[in-house]
Write a protein that holds these residues in place. Sequence first.
Motif, PDB file in Angstrom:
ATOM      1  N   LEU A 180      12.800  10.384  65.709  1.00  0.00           N
ATOM      2  CA  LEU A 180      11.931  10.358  67.363  1.00  0.00           C
ATOM      3  C   LEU A 180      11.601   8.841  67.086  1.00  0.00           C
ATOM      4  CD1 LEU A 180      10.889  10.720  69.400  1.00  0.00           C
ATOM      5  CD2 LEU A 180       9.107  12.458  68.738  1.00  0.00           C
ATOM      6  N   VAL A 181      10.897   8.376  65.232  1.00  0.00           N
ATOM      7  CA  VAL A 181       9.601   7.181  65.731  1.00  0.00           C
ATOM      8  C   VAL A 181      10.826   6.339  65.974  1.00  0.00           C
ATOM      9  CG1 VAL A 181       7.865   5.965  64.365  1.00  0.00           C
ATOM     10  CG2 VAL A 181       7.739   8.635  65.107  1.00  0.00           C
ATOM     11  N   ASN A 182      12.159   6.377  65.161  1.00  0.00           N
ATOM     12  CA  ASN A 182      13.122   4.956  64.310  1.00  0.00           C
ATOM     13  C   ASN A 182      13.967   4.779  65.892  1.00  0.00           C
ATOM     14  OD1 ASN A 182      12.493   4.586  61.866  1.00  0.00           O
ATOM     15  ND2 ASN A 182      14.009   6.095  61.397  1.00  0.00           N
ATOM     16  N   LEU A 202      -1.694   8.542  56.161  1.00  0.00           N
ATOM     17  CA  LEU A 202      -0.664   9.468  57.100  1.00  0.00           C
ATOM     18  C   LEU A 202       0.292   9.240  56.427  1.00  0.00           C
ATOM     19  CD1 LEU A 202      -0.537   9.596  60.361  1.00  0.00           C
ATOM     20  CD2 LEU A 202      -0.335   7.017  60.756  1.00  0.00           C
ATOM     21  N   GLY A 203       0.827   7.863  55.245  1.00  0.00           N
ATOM     22  CA  GLY A 203       2.546   8.138  54.421  1.00  0.00           C
ATOM     23  C   GLY A 203       2.528   8.966  53.991  1.00  0.00           C
ATOM     24  N   ARG A 209       8.059   5.672  55.468  1.00  0.00           N
ATOM     25  CA  ARG A 209       8.408   4.837  56.201  1.00  0.00           C
ATOM     26  C   ARG A 209       8.454   5.178  57.424  1.00  0.00           C
ATOM     27  NH1 ARG A 209      15.445   5.454  56.385  1.00  0.00           N
ATOM     28  NH2 ARG A 209      14.387   7.341  57.031  1.00  0.00           N
ATOM     29  N   VAL A 210       8.085   5.773  58.126  1.00  0.00           N
ATOM     30  CA  VAL A 210       7.300   6.732  59.020  1.00  0.00           C
ATOM     31  C   VAL A 210       6.165   5.640  59.664  1.00  0.00           C
ATOM     32  CG1 VAL A 210       6.684   8.072  61.143  1.00  0.00           C
ATOM     33  CG2 VAL A 210       8.637   8.112  59.478  1.00  0.00           C
ATOM     34  N   ALA A 211       5.315   5.759  58.618  1.00  0.00           N
ATOM     35  CA  ALA A 211       4.047   5.341  58.916  1.00  0.00           C
ATOM     36  C   ALA A 211       3.840   4.093  58.747  1.00  0.00           C
ATOM     37  CB  ALA A 211       3.056   6.116  57.582  1.00  0.00           C
ATOM     38  N   GLU A 216       3.635  -1.217  62.378  1.00  0.00           N
ATOM     39  CA  GLU A 216       4.371  -1.917  62.743  1.00  0.00           C
ATOM     40  C   GLU A 216       4.338  -2.003  64.026  1.00  0.00           C
ATOM     41  OE1 GLU A 216       8.434  -5.268  62.783  1.00  0.00           O
ATOM     42  OE2 GLU A 216       7.920  -3.403  61.067  1.00  0.00           O
ATOM     43  N   LEU A 217       4.474  -0.925  65.016  1.00  0.00           N
ATOM     44  CA  LEU A 217       5.164  -0.927  66.618  1.00  0.00           C
ATOM     45  C   LEU A 217       3.793  -0.196  67.227  1.00  0.00           C
ATOM     46  CD1 LEU A 217       7.085   0.689  68.724  1.00  0.00           C
ATOM     47  CD2 LEU A 217       6.683   2.835  67.921  1.00  0.00           C
ATOM     48  N   CYS A 218       2.649  -0.161  66.981  1.00  0.00           N
ATOM     49  CA  CYS A 218       1.726   0.086  67.462  1.00  0.00           C
ATOM     50  C   CYS A 218       0.419  -0.360  67.297  1.00  0.00           C
ATOM     51  CB  CYS A 218       0.956   1.772  67.026  1.00  0.00           C
ATOM     52  SG  CYS A 218       2.017   2.888  67.755  1.00  0.00           S
TER      53      CYS A 218
END
Length: 235
Positions: A180-182, A202-203, A209-211, A216-218
């Motif tokens: 979903l995140v990717n 969080l990681g 990888r998701v964290a 980067e995204l947010c």
Amino acid sequence: MDTEALKAIASYREAFPHITPLITDWSAHEDQGGDSFHAVKETAGILAATDSTIPLRYKHADATDPKVLAWIDEVVWCSTPARISGVRKVGPGPSLLLLGPTGTGKTFQGYGALRRLSVLGVNASPAASPIADIYAKMRPRPGVDSESVFESYAHAPLLFVDDLGAAKESPWVEEVTTRLVNYRYDRGMATIFTSNVPPKQLGEKIGERVASRLTELCRVVVLKGEDRRLQGRAA
């Protein structure tokens, strides 16, 4: 002009009089090259669709944190006007990660952001759900098309994922979260995430990888303070 649509728009706007819509004068909108008939119908639809997405507990939620308001401004700036009506639609843009302990108002701010965008008149076509409910709806079982469920969230122009990292960890949960995140990361799709997990943890909770993708995204906003639920307010 659609009288019923105008009444519906007025009722939603009256509940949030401090928010100035992008289109305030339908006649002026027409004079500037917009189609006011279609703009009225689309705006009424935006408000109704967003209202149906927001749970009863958060019907009066409004974004108030300065950093959340700044993110909303970015989303509006990245939106594009529809060819006929001139109503703005959410496009690729920054996402938002709201972090903080239980009860500090993350969900309130998230739903408030959805509400504010709708009152502004931005077509976000949002989808919203606690992450645990997304997992539950996707869990393989007879009669359920898990991939269709995934796509309904992955493809939403604006997605609100509440309580990331709250579900029990498993390889399947990590796979769904990563996909979903990717998906949204690769396409730059605006997404709101909330999590009770402390930033430094969080990681290890959702995967490094998701964290990393989320960072980067947010735009990351850390909310602090006392538990709003204990004070009788939504959180």
